[in-house]
Design a protein around this motif. Sequence first.
Motif, PDB file in Angstrom:
ATOM      1  N   SER A  70       0.833  -1.203   0.000  1.00  0.00           N
ATOM      2  CA  SER A  70       0.000   0.000   0.000  1.00  0.00           C
ATOM      3  C   SER A  70       0.867   1.252   0.000  1.00  0.00           C
ATOM      4  N   ALA A  71       2.068   1.152   0.602  1.00  0.00           N
ATOM      5  CA  ALA A  71       2.972   2.303   0.673  1.00  0.00           C
ATOM      6  C   ALA A  71       3.544   2.671  -0.692  1.00  0.00           C
ATOM      7  N   SER A  72       3.514   1.728  -1.642  1.00  0.00           N
ATOM      8  CA  SER A  72       4.090   1.992  -2.968  1.00  0.00           C
ATOM      9  C   SER A  72       3.032   2.348  -4.011  1.00  0.00           C
ATOM     10  N   LYS A  73       1.760   2.394  -3.619  1.00  0.00           N
ATOM     11  CA  LYS A  73       0.677   2.624  -4.572  1.00  0.00           C
ATOM     12  C   LYS A  73       0.772   3.981  -5.264  1.00  0.00           C
ATOM     13  N   SER A  74       1.329   4.973  -4.574  1.00  0.00           N
ATOM     14  CA  SER A  74       1.396   6.320  -5.148  1.00  0.00           C
ATOM     15  C   SER A  74       2.615   6.517  -6.043  1.00  0.00           C
ATOM     16  N   LEU A  75       3.451   5.493  -6.171  1.00  0.00           N
ATOM     17  CA  LEU A  75       4.686   5.602  -6.941  1.00  0.00           C
ATOM     18  C   LEU A  75       4.540   4.953  -8.315  1.00  0.00           C
ATOM     19  N   ALA A  76       5.325   5.435  -9.273  1.00  0.00           N
ATOM     20  CA  ALA A  76       5.408   4.756 -10.566  1.00  0.00           C
ATOM     21  C   ALA A  76       6.066   3.407 -10.319  1.00  0.00           C
ATOM     22  N   PHE A  77       5.420   2.332 -10.750  1.00  0.00           N
ATOM     23  CA  PHE A  77       5.876   0.983 -10.398  1.00  0.00           C
ATOM     24  C   PHE A  77       5.927   0.103 -11.636  1.00  0.00           C
ATOM     25  N   THR A  78       7.068  -0.564 -11.840  1.00  0.00           N
ATOM     26  CA  THR A  78       7.232  -1.509 -12.943  1.00  0.00           C
ATOM     27  C   THR A  78       7.333  -2.915 -12.374  1.00  0.00           C
ATOM     28  N   PRO A  79       6.287  -3.739 -12.493  1.00  0.00           N
ATOM     29  CA  PRO A  79       6.342  -5.103 -11.952  1.00  0.00           C
ATOM     30  C   PRO A  79       7.316  -5.975 -12.735  1.00  0.00           C
ATOM     31  N   LEU A  80       8.039  -6.835 -12.017  1.00  0.00           N
ATOM     32  CA  LEU A  80       8.986  -7.736 -12.669  1.00  0.00           C
ATOM     33  C   LEU A  80       8.508  -9.179 -12.642  1.00  0.00           C
ATOM     34  N   THR A  81       8.150  -9.654 -11.453  1.00  0.00           N
ATOM     35  CA  THR A  81       7.757 -11.053 -11.323  1.00  0.00           C
ATOM     36  C   THR A  81       6.973 -11.248 -10.032  1.00  0.00           C
ATOM     37  N   ASP A  82       6.328 -12.399  -9.909  1.00  0.00           N
ATOM     38  CA  ASP A  82       5.622 -12.745  -8.679  1.00  0.00           C
ATOM     39  C   ASP A  82       6.530 -13.585  -7.792  1.00  0.00           C
ATOM     40  N   LEU A  83       6.460 -13.338  -6.498  1.00  0.00           N
ATOM     41  CA  LEU A  83       7.237 -14.096  -5.527  1.00  0.00           C
ATOM     42  C   LEU A  83       6.337 -15.126  -4.855  1.00  0.00           C
ATOM     43  N   SER A  84       6.811 -16.366  -4.806  1.00  0.00           N
ATOM     44  CA  SER A  84       6.074 -17.440  -4.142  1.00  0.00           C
ATOM     45  C   SER A  84       6.734 -17.742  -2.802  1.00  0.00           C
ATOM     46  N   TYR A  85       5.921 -18.041  -1.797  1.00  0.00           N
ATOM     47  CA  TYR A  85       6.442 -18.352  -0.466  1.00  0.00           C
ATOM     48  C   TYR A  85       6.315 -19.844  -0.185  1.00  0.00           C
ATOM     49  N   THR A  86       7.264 -20.364   0.590  1.00  0.00           N
ATOM     50  CA  THR A  86       7.241 -21.779   0.929  1.00  0.00           C
ATOM     51  C   THR A  86       7.928 -22.003   2.264  1.00  0.00           C
ATOM     52  N   PHE A  87       7.687 -23.178   2.849  1.00  0.00           N
ATOM     53  CA  PHE A  87       8.375 -23.588   4.072  1.00  0.00           C
ATOM     54  C   PHE A  87       9.345 -24.707   3.717  1.00  0.00           C
ATOM     55  N   VAL A  88      10.562 -24.609   4.220  1.00  0.00           N
ATOM     56  CA  VAL A  88      11.581 -25.615   3.918  1.00  0.00           C
ATOM     57  C   VAL A  88      12.388 -25.952   5.165  1.00  0.00           C
ATOM     58  N   ALA A  89      13.012 -27.123   5.120  1.00  0.00           N
ATOM     59  CA  ALA A  89      13.894 -27.554   6.206  1.00  0.00           C
ATOM     60  C   ALA A  89      14.876 -28.571   5.646  1.00  0.00           C
ATOM     61  N   SER A  90      15.897 -28.886   6.418  1.00  0.00           N
ATOM     62  CA  SER A  90      16.827 -29.933   6.002  1.00  0.00           C
ATOM     63  C   SER A  90      16.175 -31.295   6.249  1.00  0.00           C
ATOM     64  N   ARG A  91      16.595 -32.280   5.490  1.00  0.00           N
ATOM     65  CA  ARG A  91      16.051 -33.633   5.669  1.00  0.00           C
ATOM     66  C   ARG A  91      16.336 -34.154   7.072  1.00  0.00           C
ATOM     67  N   GLN A  92      17.540 -33.867   7.582  1.00  0.00           N
ATOM     68  CA  GLN A  92      17.917 -34.334   8.913  1.00  0.00           C
ATOM     69  C   GLN A  92      17.013 -33.742   9.987  1.00  0.00           C
ATOM     70  N   TYR A  93      16.693 -32.457   9.858  1.00  0.00           N
ATOM     71  CA  TYR A  93      15.812 -31.833  10.850  1.00  0.00           C
ATOM     72  C   TYR A  93      14.441 -32.502  10.845  1.00  0.00           C
ATOM     73  N   LEU A  94      13.903 -32.761   9.668  1.00  0.00           N
ATOM     74  CA  LEU A  94      12.574 -33.364   9.557  1.00  0.00           C
ATOM     75  C   LEU A  94      12.564 -34.793  10.100  1.00  0.00           C
ATOM     76  N   GLU A  95      13.648 -35.521   9.876  1.00  0.00           N
ATOM     77  CA  GLU A  95      13.744 -36.880  10.414  1.00  0.00           C
ATOM     78  C   GLU A  95      13.822 -36.851  11.938  1.00  0.00           C
ATOM     79  N   ASN A  96      14.607 -35.924  12.473  1.00  0.00           N
ATOM     80  CA  ASN A  96      14.723 -35.803  13.928  1.00  0.00           C
ATOM     81  C   ASN A  96      13.408 -35.355  14.556  1.00  0.00           C
ATOM     82  N   LEU A  97      12.695 -34.460  13.861  1.00  0.00           N
ATOM     83  CA  LEU A  97      11.404 -33.988  14.365  1.00  0.00           C
ATOM     84  C   LEU A  97      10.404 -35.141  14.428  1.00  0.00           C
ATOM     85  N   LYS A  98      10.431 -36.006  13.428  1.00  0.00           N
ATOM     86  CA  LYS A  98       9.520 -37.155  13.414  1.00  0.00           C
ATOM     87  C   LYS A  98       9.840 -38.114  14.557  1.00  0.00           C
ATOM     88  N   LEU A  99      11.131 -38.338  14.814  1.00  0.00           N
ATOM     89  CA  LEU A  99      11.531 -39.213  15.915  1.00  0.00           C
ATOM     90  C   LEU A  99      11.127 -38.627  17.265  1.00  0.00           C
TER      91      LEU A  99
END
Length: 222
Positions: A70-99
Motif C-alpha cells: 500500500s505504501a508503494s501505490k502512489s509511486l510509478a511501479f514496474t512489476p517484474l515477477t511474482d514471488l512465491s512463499y514456501t516452508f523448507v527444512a533440512s532432511r535431517q531436521y525433519l527426520e529428527n522432528l519425526k523421531l
Amino acid sequence: MLQRNRTFEVGQIHFGSSTTLCKHIMLPLLQTFVEKNPHIRVTIDGLSSRETALQLTANKMDIGLLVETSASKSLAFTPLTDLSYTFVASRQYLENLKLREGIDYTKKDPAFFQKATLMLMDHENISRQHIEAYFSANSIETRQILETSNMELLIEFAKIGLGVSCLIRNFVEKDIKNGTLIEIPLRKNISTRTVGFAYSKESVHNPAVAKFKQILKETYGK
C-alpha cells in the motif's frame, strides 16, 4: 570540471532494496549497468520494502526494488515477477522432528507447525505479515518461533538443520531441486506477491535513471 564530467558521463543514481532482493534480482542488473556506465556513482541503501517506498515518496532516492505494498501505490511501479512463499527444512531436521514428536511433514497436518521450530522474518517485515495473515486465515497455530531481520540467514539456518524456514521459493529453487532443502507440502498454497522497481517523482530528471530503465527493458522487456 563540468566538461570533464560530461566527457565521462559522470552522474549518480541512488537505489534502495532489501539484501535478499538486491542479491537475487538487482545484482545482475547492476553488473550490466556498471559495465556500460563505469563513471556513474551508485549508492545503495539496504532497506525493507516499506522503508524504501517511504524514501522514494520523500524523493530521498531514485529507484527502489520492492515488494508492492500500500505504501508503494502512489509511486510509478514496474512489476517484474511474482514471488512465491514456501516452508523448507533440512532432511535431517525433519527426520529428527519425526523421531522426537511423531509428526510426519508429508501428511499436511496443521499440528506440524506447532511441533516444529519456525524461523520467520521479524514482525515489522511485510513478508512476515503476509505469512501471519496466511496462518490466521487457515487456523494454523505456532508455538516455537525464531525471528531474524535477514532472509539470507533464514536460508542458511534451514540448511544447517536449525528449524523450518519460511522463504521466497524463487530464491531457493536450486536447493529444493538438489535436495539440500525439503519443501513442506501445504493444504493451501500461500498467495504470491509482486516485486518490481518503483521510482521517485524526481527520478525523471536523472539521466542515469533513464540508462538503468533501458537496461531493465533489455533484460525484462519492461
